[in-house]
Scaffold this motif. Structure first.
Motif, PDB file in Angstrom:
ATOM      1  N   GLY A 124       3.730  -1.175  -5.027  1.00 56.31           N
ATOM      2  CA  GLY A 124       2.498  -1.835  -4.617  1.00 56.31           C
ATOM      3  C   GLY A 124       1.384  -0.865  -4.275  1.00 56.31           C
ATOM      4  N   ARG A 125       0.737  -1.064  -3.135  1.00 52.42           N
ATOM      5  CA  ARG A 125      -0.428  -0.267  -2.745  1.00 52.42           C
ATOM      6  C   ARG A 125      -0.130   1.227  -2.698  1.00 52.42           C
ATOM      7  NH1 ARG A 125      -5.288  -0.961  -3.270  1.00 52.42           N
ATOM      8  NH2 ARG A 125      -5.972  -0.084  -1.302  1.00 52.42           N
ATOM      9  N   TYR A 155      -3.999  -7.174   2.126  1.00 52.60           N
ATOM     10  CA  TYR A 155      -2.683  -6.646   1.740  1.00 52.60           C
ATOM     11  C   TYR A 155      -1.739  -6.693   2.933  1.00 52.60           C
ATOM     12  CZ  TYR A 155      -5.478  -4.487  -1.967  1.00 52.60           C
ATOM     13  OH  TYR A 155      -6.319  -4.271  -3.005  1.00 52.60           O
ATOM     14  N   PHE A 156      -0.480  -6.969   2.658  1.00 54.82           N
ATOM     15  CA  PHE A 156       0.528  -6.978   3.718  1.00 54.82           C
ATOM     16  C   PHE A 156       1.827  -6.400   3.188  1.00 54.82           C
ATOM     17  CE2 PHE A 156      -2.363 -10.464   4.533  1.00 54.82           C
ATOM     18  CZ  PHE A 156      -2.688 -10.252   5.863  1.00 54.82           C
ATOM     19  N   LEU A 157       2.621  -5.918   4.121  1.00 53.43           N
ATOM     20  CA  LEU A 157       3.961  -5.474   3.764  1.00 53.43           C
ATOM     21  C   LEU A 157       4.742  -6.679   3.240  1.00 53.43           C
ATOM     22  CD1 LEU A 157       6.080  -3.180   3.863  1.00 53.43           C
ATOM     23  CD2 LEU A 157       6.653  -3.957   6.170  1.00 53.43           C
ATOM     24  N   PHE A 158       5.492  -6.504   2.148  1.00 51.62           N
ATOM     25  CA  PHE A 158       6.379  -7.553   1.643  1.00 51.62           C
ATOM     26  C   PHE A 158       7.699  -7.353   2.385  1.00 51.62           C
ATOM     27  CE2 PHE A 158       9.247  -8.978  -1.976  1.00 51.62           C
ATOM     28  CZ  PHE A 158       8.956 -10.321  -1.836  1.00 51.62           C
ATOM     29  N   TYR A 191       5.572  -0.731  -0.616  1.00 55.24           N
ATOM     30  CA  TYR A 191       5.854  -2.167  -0.748  1.00 55.24           C
ATOM     31  C   TYR A 191       4.843  -3.056  -0.025  1.00 55.24           C
ATOM     32  CZ  TYR A 191      10.104  -0.570  -2.923  1.00 55.24           C
ATOM     33  OH  TYR A 191      10.985   0.044  -3.769  1.00 55.24           O
ATOM     34  N   VAL A 192       3.595  -2.596   0.005  1.00 57.44           N
ATOM     35  CA  VAL A 192       2.516  -3.445   0.525  1.00 57.44           C
ATOM     36  C   VAL A 192       1.834  -4.101  -0.677  1.00 57.44           C
ATOM     37  CG1 VAL A 192       0.219  -3.359   1.591  1.00 57.44           C
ATOM     38  CG2 VAL A 192       2.150  -2.201   2.677  1.00 57.44           C
ATOM     39  N   PHE A 193       1.677  -5.420  -0.600  1.00 55.46           N
ATOM     40  CA  PHE A 193       1.088  -6.164  -1.726  1.00 55.46           C
ATOM     41  C   PHE A 193      -0.002  -7.099  -1.230  1.00 55.46           C
ATOM     42  CE2 PHE A 193       5.198  -4.861  -3.160  1.00 55.46           C
ATOM     43  CZ  PHE A 193       4.952  -4.462  -4.471  1.00 55.46           C
TER      44      PHE A 193
END
Ligand code: HEC
Length: 211
Positions: free
Chosen positions: A117-118, A97-100, A129-131
């Motif tokens: 998101g997460r 997962y990463f920040l968008f 907003y982590v996806f």
């Protein structure tokens, strides 16, 4: 599909052929029609939906002609620019997962307030907003892009990724090259023979749209 677990179970239980099919699929269970088994059945089917032998796979296996020159340039850019830091592994993504918006916050239209998101799972502030870094296999077949589904062109998706995740503006040619590379990730999609589904009975609940 707008159905509650109860609705799903009522539907399955109303058709004798589903009972028989579930008994067959889960032979050691006294009551095989459960929501969990329903999910397992879908999961087992989805696990067959693989798309092997993409040109990029053939290239990795040693066929240097499987990619054209533009796709090779795109692959080099994908590595050099840093896309592969997040999109890697057997599915070219899907591993973490990463920040968008690591380097730059995307437009509000790409960050719908209702989907953080997460954060919805962890409730941790840092997960706003982590996806999941989307797996890029078959990505050329799969517009619209991102969790918001607001970006319809792959070229635009590539440009945006570079801008917001890497803080770099790509040239038009670089964008085209990376798009060409992403097209080499399209595999042989499975041929699906549609089954004739069990027919509804008088006790089969109607689809419910007013929940
Ligand atoms: C810091 C991690 C990171 C980097 C670097 C990164 N991406 Fe992504 N990528 C993501 C995440 C996370 C998503 C999912 C965002 C969403 O769903 O809103 C994504 C989504 C995408 C999508 C949309 C896929 C789909 O099915 O919707 C494409 C295409 C893509 N990335 C290409 C690239 C390219 C090309 C680069 C390099 C220019 C790149 N990415 C760099 C994390 C990254």
């Amino acid at each position: 599909m707008n159905a509650t677990p109860d609705h799903v179970l009522d539907t399955l239980n109303s058709m004798a052929s589903y009972l028989a099919l579930f008994k067959n699929a889960f032979p050691n269970e006294a009551r095989p029609v459960t929501f969990e088994n329903f999910a397992k059945a879908i999961e087992a089917y989805e696990a067959t939906l693989i798309a092997p032998a993409a040109p990029f796979d053939q290239y990795l296996e040693g066929n240097t002609h499987a990619l054209n020159d533009q796709q090779k340039s795109g692959l080099a850019l994908f590595i050099e620019k840093g896309c592969f830091a997040c999109h890697n592994g057997i599915n070219i993504g899907g591993q973490a997962y990463f920040l968008f918006g690591v380097m730059k916050k995307p437009d509000a239209s790409l960050l719908p307030a209702a989907d953080k998101g997460r954060f919805a799972v962890t409730k941790a502030v840092g997960d706003d907003y982590v996806f999941r870094a989307a797996p890029l296999r078959n990505v050329a077949l799969r517009a619209p892009y991102f969790h918001s589904g607001q970006v319809w062109s792959l070229k635009q998706a590539v440009a945006l990724m570079s801008e917001i995740q890497l803080g770099a503006k790509l040239s038009d040619e670089e964008e085209n090259d990376i798009v060409a590379f992403l097209n080499s990730l399209t595999g042989r999609v499975p041929k699906i023979e549609y089954p004739i589904l069990p027919t509804r009975t008088n006790t089969t609940p109607k689809p419910s749209i007013d929940r």
